[in-house]
Design a protein around this motif. Structure first.
Motif, short mmCIF file in Angstrom:
data_model
loop_
_atom_site.label_atom_id
_atom_site.label_comp_id
_atom_site.label_asym_id
_atom_site.label_seq_id
_atom_site.Cartn_x
_atom_site.Cartn_y
_atom_site.Cartn_z
N GLN A 86 30.15 -27.44 -4.81
CA GLN A 86 30.48 -26.05 -4.49
C GLN A 86 30.86 -25.85 -3.04
O GLN A 86 31.55 -24.91 -2.70
CB GLN A 86 29.28 -25.15 -4.83
CG GLN A 86 29.03 -25.03 -6.32
CD GLN A 86 27.83 -24.17 -6.63
OE1 GLN A 86 27.20 -23.63 -5.71
NE2 GLN A 86 27.51 -24.03 -7.90
N GLU A 87 30.40 -26.75 -2.17
CA GLU A 87 30.64 -26.56 -0.73
C GLU A 87 32.13 -26.54 -0.38
O GLU A 87 32.58 -25.66 0.34
CB GLU A 87 29.91 -27.65 0.04
CG GLU A 87 30.02 -27.46 1.55
CD GLU A 87 29.18 -28.46 2.31
OE1 GLU A 87 29.27 -28.47 3.55
OE2 GLU A 87 28.45 -29.25 1.67
N PRO A 88 32.98 -27.48 -0.92
CA PRO A 88 34.41 -27.41 -0.61
C PRO A 88 35.05 -26.10 -1.09
O PRO A 88 35.93 -25.56 -0.47
CB PRO A 88 34.99 -28.61 -1.35
CG PRO A 88 33.85 -29.55 -1.51
CD PRO A 88 32.64 -28.68 -1.69
N ILE A 89 34.57 -25.57 -2.25
CA ILE A 89 35.11 -24.32 -2.76
C ILE A 89 34.82 -23.18 -1.80
O ILE A 89 35.66 -22.35 -1.51
CB ILE A 89 34.51 -24.02 -4.16
CG1 ILE A 89 34.90 -25.13 -5.14
CG2 ILE A 89 34.97 -22.68 -4.67
CD1 ILE A 89 34.29 -24.98 -6.51
N SER A 100 36.72 -19.53 2.39
CA SER A 100 36.60 -19.08 3.78
C SER A 100 37.91 -19.26 4.53
O SER A 100 38.34 -18.40 5.29
CB SER A 100 35.47 -19.84 4.47
OG SER A 100 35.38 -19.47 5.83
N GLY A 101 38.57 -20.39 4.29
CA GLY A 101 39.86 -20.64 4.93
C GLY A 101 40.92 -19.67 4.48
O GLY A 101 41.73 -19.18 5.29
N PHE A 102 40.92 -19.34 3.18
CA PHE A 102 41.89 -18.38 2.66
C PHE A 102 41.65 -16.99 3.24
O PHE A 102 42.59 -16.28 3.59
CB PHE A 102 41.78 -18.34 1.13
CG PHE A 102 42.72 -17.36 0.49
CD1 PHE A 102 44.08 -17.64 0.40
CD2 PHE A 102 42.25 -16.15 -0.01
CE1 PHE A 102 44.95 -16.73 -0.19
CE2 PHE A 102 43.12 -15.24 -0.59
CZ PHE A 102 44.47 -15.54 -0.68
N ILE A 132 44.22 -14.71 5.45
CA ILE A 132 44.58 -13.32 5.15
C ILE A 132 44.32 -12.42 6.36
O ILE A 132 45.14 -11.56 6.71
CB ILE A 132 43.78 -12.80 3.94
CG1 ILE A 132 44.18 -13.56 2.68
CG2 ILE A 132 43.99 -11.31 3.75
CD1 ILE A 132 45.62 -13.38 2.28
N LEU A 133 43.17 -12.66 7.03
CA LEU A 133 42.85 -11.85 8.20
C LEU A 133 43.83 -12.09 9.34
O LEU A 133 44.22 -11.16 10.05
CB LEU A 133 41.42 -12.16 8.67
CG LEU A 133 40.30 -11.69 7.73
CD1 LEU A 133 38.94 -12.16 8.25
CD2 LEU A 133 40.31 -10.17 7.59
#
Length: 202
Positions: free
Chosen positions: A11-14, A19-21, A25-26
């Motif tokens: 789950q950590e890479p997901i 977070s990167g996505f 967006i920000l």
């Protein structure tokens, strides 16, 4: 005990991907909200509006000649060499569509609205955008039908003053309520619009 550890590792890479996505967006939002981006987009839209305005004005001097050329010419090369619109073949096609094919002469209202929005991107000044949009839409629809009505009564013109929309709508309305009925409808709708826009009109 091993299974939960493996699940957490999967789950950590997901989570990092999400977070990167979110950061992407920000960052895009920050760029779009920046003054430099607004200035750049304001210049782009202002340039497009100016080009459309030039084609619009040129239509009233060269539209009849360009219309015949577009109708008769078989190839684009022939049209490019003989079109007289100030912006060439694209200007002739766009201005013909904008004036004769849509709302007619009052299509200028749409250019004014886009120009104001463009300037608003570059310079901070009070602008009621929804109010401007409402007034522009009313001007396009009512003005188009009114010009179509006037042209129906005068039976003249080398192009449709109210564009395709105004001409067809006026012709359809006159077939039902005659010219005097359409005139009263137009005046009543205009009065209601003025009251809605400005209560001091009463």
């Amino acid at each position: 005990a091993v299974a939960p550890t493996t699940s957490g590792a999967e789950q950590e890479p997901i989570t990092e991907e999400k977070s990167g996505f979110k950061e992407f967006i920000l960052s895009v939002r920050d760029i779009m909200m920046s003054s430099r981006f607004r200035l750049a987009m304001g210049i782009v839209f202002s340039s497009i509006t100016l080009m459309l305005l030039i084609a619009y004005i040129s239509f009233f001097f060269t539209g009849a000649n360009d219309f015949d050329i577009i109708e008769r010419a078989a190839g684009r090369a022939e049209m490019r060499n003989t079109i007289q619109n100030a912006l060439g073949l694209p200007g002739a096609i766009i201005s013909r569509w904008m004036i004769d094919g849509t709302f007619g002469i009052v299509s200028l209202a749409a250019l004014v609205m886009i120009a104001l929005y463009s300037v608003r991107m570059m310079v901070e000044f009070p602008l009621k955008r929804l109010r401007l949009l409402f007034i522009t839409l009313f001007t396009l629809v009512w003005g188009s039908v009114f010009l179509g009505f006037v042209q129906q009564m005068m039976h003249c013109g080398t192009f449709r003053w109210g564009g395709k929309f105004g001409s067809m709508t006026a012709e359809w309305a006159i077939s039902y309520v005659q010219w005097i009925g359409l005139l009263f409808i137009l005046l009543a709708v205009l009065a209601v619009f003025l009251i809605v826009v400005d209560m001091h009109f009463v």
